[in-house]
Write a protein that holds these residues in place. Sequence first.
Motif, PDB file in Angstrom:
ATOM      1  N   ALA A  46       2.516  -4.473 -20.519  1.00 44.76           N
ATOM      2  CA  ALA A  46       3.512  -3.413 -20.844  1.00 44.76           C
ATOM      3  C   ALA A  46       4.488  -3.380 -19.705  1.00 44.76           C
ATOM      4  O   ALA A  46       5.880  -3.257 -19.895  1.00 44.76           O
ATOM      5  CB  ALA A  46       2.886  -2.197 -20.916  1.00 44.76           C
ATOM      6  N   VAL A  47       4.255  -3.200 -18.576  1.00 43.39           N
ATOM      7  CA  VAL A  47       5.148  -3.163 -17.623  1.00 43.39           C
ATOM      8  C   VAL A  47       5.917  -4.499 -17.148  1.00 43.39           C
ATOM      9  O   VAL A  47       7.297  -4.288 -17.263  1.00 43.39           O
ATOM     10  CB  VAL A  47       4.261  -2.931 -16.062  1.00 43.39           C
ATOM     11  N   ARG A  49       8.356  -4.588 -21.186  1.00 47.65           N
ATOM     12  CA  ARG A  49       8.804  -3.592 -21.786  1.00 47.65           C
ATOM     13  C   ARG A  49      10.357  -3.670 -21.844  1.00 47.65           C
ATOM     14  O   ARG A  49      10.817  -4.276 -20.962  1.00 47.65           O
ATOM     15  CB  ARG A  49       8.550  -2.122 -21.180  1.00 47.65           C
ATOM     16  N   ASP A 109       8.984   6.276 -21.765  1.00 46.43           N
ATOM     17  CA  ASP A 109       8.241   5.542 -20.789  1.00 46.43           C
ATOM     18  C   ASP A 109       7.059   4.882 -21.667  1.00 46.43           C
ATOM     19  O   ASP A 109       7.013   4.910 -22.986  1.00 46.43           O
ATOM     20  CB  ASP A 109       7.488   6.620 -20.030  1.00 46.43           C
ATOM     21  N   ILE A 110       6.091   4.040 -20.670  1.00 46.32           N
ATOM     22  CA  ILE A 110       5.252   3.308 -21.360  1.00 46.32           C
ATOM     23  C   ILE A 110       3.972   4.576 -21.704  1.00 46.32           C
ATOM     24  O   ILE A 110       3.815   5.404 -20.785  1.00 46.32           O
ATOM     25  CB  ILE A 110       4.536   2.160 -20.324  1.00 46.32           C
ATOM     26  N   THR A 137       1.638   1.741 -25.688  1.00 49.26           N
ATOM     27  CA  THR A 137       2.980   1.832 -26.459  1.00 49.26           C
ATOM     28  C   THR A 137       3.949   1.568 -25.318  1.00 49.26           C
ATOM     29  O   THR A 137       4.240   2.367 -24.567  1.00 49.26           O
ATOM     30  CB  THR A 137       3.189   3.020 -27.210  1.00 49.26           C
ATOM     31  N   SER A 138       4.673   0.627 -25.618  1.00 51.52           N
ATOM     32  CA  SER A 138       5.921   0.194 -24.508  1.00 51.52           C
ATOM     33  C   SER A 138       7.167   0.239 -25.401  1.00 51.52           C
ATOM     34  O   SER A 138       7.419  -0.278 -26.521  1.00 51.52           O
ATOM     35  CB  SER A 138       5.587  -1.344 -24.200  1.00 51.52           C
ATOM     36  N   LYS A 173       3.246  -1.818 -29.656  1.00 58.22           N
ATOM     37  CA  LYS A 173       2.030  -0.807 -29.751  1.00 58.22           C
ATOM     38  C   LYS A 173       0.671  -1.874 -29.544  1.00 58.22           C
ATOM     39  O   LYS A 173       0.627  -2.566 -30.585  1.00 58.22           O
ATOM     40  CB  LYS A 173       1.821   0.292 -30.376  1.00 58.22           C
TER      41      LYS A 173
END
Length: 174
Positions: free
Chosen positions: A3-4, A7, A15-16, A28-29, A96
């Motif tokens: 996700a990081v 995104r 935000d994540i 969720t990203s 997600k």
Amino acid sequence: MNAVVHRDYSFKGSDIKLAIFDDRVEITSPGGLPGNLSVDLILQGRSEIRNRVIARFFKEIGYVEQWGTGIKRIVELCKARNLKEPEFIDDGAFFKVIIYKVPDSAGYENKILDFLYKNGKITRVDVEQLFNVKERRARDILKNMVDKGILKRKGKGSKVYYELNKDRDFFIQK
């Protein structure tokens, strides 16, 4: 980590999100899948790097081994733990991932059947230890298998145990 790395940082104020439920974890990203990627393609190992600097940093510090392996690794780890296959949802604005925390019923059933073939009977405490679950969950698993006709409940009180329902014709003796 995925996700990081993946995104969409152009989504300001988003935000994540990490949501932890009793039966699952949802990550969720912001930003859907980049380019022409689809959920089917990422499951095949296809990847497009949206954030090259972040991706390179994670690779250099050893968190990423090879491009395009993150989703496959998530799926493989879930399978190795008899967990229900994770869900991947792309709605264009967010991506997600839903990772289930409890084995699917087939995973439980297969492991319990293996235990029964080796030991002849199983108790609630055995199920608690096999799956690292609490008493209530162990009771639910066993009740579900009794309701399906897979197991028969025997004994009373603290001496309750379960055996294969040998009246069912689908069991193959090992």
